[in-house]
Design an enzyme around this catalytic site. Structure first.
Site, short mmCIF file in Angstrom:
data_model
loop_
_atom_site.label_atom_id
_atom_site.label_comp_id
_atom_site.label_asym_id
_atom_site.label_seq_id
_atom_site.Cartn_x
_atom_site.Cartn_y
_atom_site.Cartn_z
N PRO A 32 37.15 25.19 39.64
CA PRO A 32 37.14 26.63 39.94
C PRO A 32 35.75 27.23 39.84
CG PRO A 32 38.16 26.20 37.79
CD PRO A 32 37.87 24.87 38.40
N ASP A 33 35.46 28.22 40.70
CA ASP A 33 34.19 28.95 40.57
C ASP A 33 34.38 30.08 39.57
OD1 ASP A 33 35.59 30.86 41.98
OD2 ASP A 33 34.38 30.74 43.80
N PHE A 34 33.43 30.99 39.50
CA PHE A 34 33.55 32.10 38.55
C PHE A 34 34.21 33.32 39.18
CE2 PHE A 34 29.93 31.12 35.31
CZ PHE A 34 30.72 30.12 34.76
N ARG A 35 33.77 33.69 40.41
CA ARG A 35 34.10 35.03 40.91
C ARG A 35 35.19 35.10 41.98
NH1 ARG A 35 29.12 34.67 39.29
NH2 ARG A 35 28.36 36.21 37.80
N ASN A 103 25.07 24.55 40.20
CA ASN A 103 26.20 23.86 39.59
C ASN A 103 25.75 22.90 38.49
OD1 ASN A 103 27.71 25.25 41.35
ND2 ASN A 103 28.20 23.53 42.70
N ASP A 105 27.90 20.29 37.55
CA ASP A 105 28.94 19.26 37.56
C ASP A 105 28.47 17.87 37.99
OD1 ASP A 105 28.71 19.50 40.40
OD2 ASP A 105 30.30 21.00 40.45
N HIS A 120 20.70 25.22 36.57
CA HIS A 120 21.42 25.62 35.35
C HIS A 120 21.81 24.42 34.48
CE1 HIS A 120 22.57 29.61 37.56
NE2 HIS A 120 21.36 29.62 37.08
P1 NAD Z 1 30.30 32.36 41.88
O1 NAD Z 1 31.61 31.98 41.27
O2 NAD Z 1 29.68 33.62 41.45
O3 NAD Z 1 30.51 32.47 43.48
C1 NAD Z 1 31.11 31.47 44.23
C2 NAD Z 1 31.06 31.92 45.68
O4 NAD Z 1 31.47 30.84 46.49
C3 NAD Z 1 31.96 33.11 46.01
O5 NAD Z 1 31.26 34.01 46.83
C4 NAD Z 1 33.14 32.45 46.78
O6 NAD Z 1 33.68 33.31 47.76
C5 NAD Z 1 32.45 31.28 47.42
N1 NAD Z 1 33.30 30.13 47.67
C6 NAD Z 1 34.28 29.61 46.88
N2 NAD Z 1 34.76 28.48 47.43
C7 NAD Z 1 34.09 28.29 48.60
C8 NAD Z 1 34.15 27.31 49.62
N3 NAD Z 1 34.99 26.27 49.57
N4 NAD Z 1 33.29 27.44 50.67
C9 NAD Z 1 32.43 28.47 50.76
N5 NAD Z 1 32.35 29.44 49.82
C10 NAD Z 1 33.15 29.35 48.75
O7 NAD Z 1 29.34 31.11 41.72
P2 NAD Z 1 27.73 31.04 41.75
O8 NAD Z 1 27.18 31.97 42.74
O9 NAD Z 1 27.38 29.60 41.78
O10 NAD Z 1 27.21 31.59 40.36
C11 NAD Z 1 27.88 31.55 39.14
C12 NAD Z 1 27.50 30.50 38.10
O11 NAD Z 1 28.61 29.65 38.07
C13 NAD Z 1 26.37 29.56 38.31
O12 NAD Z 1 25.44 29.86 37.34
C14 NAD Z 1 26.96 28.16 37.97
O13 NAD Z 1 26.19 27.55 36.97
C15 NAD Z 1 28.30 28.45 37.39
N6 NAD Z 1 29.44 27.58 37.69
C16 NAD Z 1 29.28 26.28 38.06
C17 NAD Z 1 30.38 25.50 38.38
C18 NAD Z 1 30.16 24.06 38.77
O14 NAD Z 1 29.24 23.42 38.29
N7 NAD Z 1 30.99 23.53 39.68
C19 NAD Z 1 31.67 26.05 38.32
C20 NAD Z 1 31.81 27.40 37.93
C21 NAD Z 1 30.68 28.16 37.63
#
Ligand code: NAD
Length: 241
Positions: A32-35, A103, A105, A120
């Protein structure tokens, strides 16, 4: 020209592509992402994620920090998706110079990318704050409450940039070097809301800025090409010869 056709053409013409991405790149791998609506910010915890993932919280409440970190940040079963794989292929074909990622991961490296700048940090590196000994993510997963160094008993800290902490200067400088020299900059899967990482786009000097995202971002108006969609689905349609 259709946006996807335009992207294919720019990729075909370039040998100096740089990719800058975020959590959205790994959602198609099940992380999962954050937002997003189903992201971590919309789930319920005793504290908001940005509080738990802060330096102050890590220092004051390690057991709770590690409960969240084990549960939500370490995803060892996740596999690279079509986006990670295509970017690795583009690098191997001599077209892409670097992946710059927010990311933590490790999935770009798992897909075979070599030049990966982790702004990060990474859950795969965890170090003893006393003696510097390094530990893999697995060590943290298997530990109870607060993991301690098995060499000296010191506290272990993930090599992940927490809120209130600064980014590694050398990594940032390298990212600026690649972005300022790129002729195509592809930005994808990031809300472009987390600074200073989001500010890296300011260093791009070309006229082929591509934004691939599922939702709108504050920087959409600056894109020369905007593709709304899932990044794995979009990138998988690019052919690499
Ligand atoms: P964010 O959660 O703020 O934003 C993610 C964005 O990606 C959103 O705008 C969303 O609409 C879009 N999105 C989601 N799935 C998508 C897809 N399949 N294709 C295209 N767009 C998609 O994440 P961010 O901008 O990377 O910033 C937040 C922080 O989250 C970073 O500092 C990061 O370190 C951390 N984070 C990392 C992971 C990971 O390592 N996988 C996971 C969660 C959060």
């Amino acid at each position: 020209m259709e946006p996807l056709e335009q992207l294919k053409k720019w990729v075909q013409e370039s040998t100096n592509i740089v990719f800058f991405g975020g959590a959205g790149v790994s959602t198609e791998s099940g992380i999962p992402d954050f937002r997003s609506v189903d992201g971590l910010y919309h789930q319920q915890y005793d504290y908001p994620p940005e509080t738990i993932l802060s330096h102050t919280f890590y220092v004051k409440n390690k057991p709770e920090f590690y409960r969240f970190y084990r549960d939500k940040m370490i995803c060892l079963g996740a596999k690279p998706n079509a986006a990670h794989k295509k970017l690795a292929q583009l690098e191997q074909a001599g077209k892409l110079k670097a992946v710059i990622t927010q990311n933590i991961d490790g999935l770009h490296q798992a897909a075979g990318s070599k030049e990966v700048l982790e702004l990060h940090g990474s859950v795969h590196r965890n170090y003893c704050r006393k003696c510097g000994h390094m530990f893999p993510a697995d060590y943290i997963l298997k530990s109870k409450d607060t993991p301690l160094c098995d060499e000296c008993g010191g506290d272990i800290k993930p090599d992940v940039v927490l809120y209130e902490e600064g980014l590694d200067t050398a990594t940032m400088q390298k990212a600026i070097f690649y972005i300022s020299g790129a002729d195509v900059l592809i930005v994808g899967g990031t809300s472009l809301a987390v600074y200073p990482a989001a500010g890296l786009i300011d260093y791009y000097r070309g006229n082929r800025l591509v934004l691939i995202n599922k939702t709108a971002t504050p920087m959409d108006s600056r894109a020369d090409l905007k593709i709304e969609g899932k990044i794995g689905e979009v990138l998988s349609q690019i052919e690499v010869s």
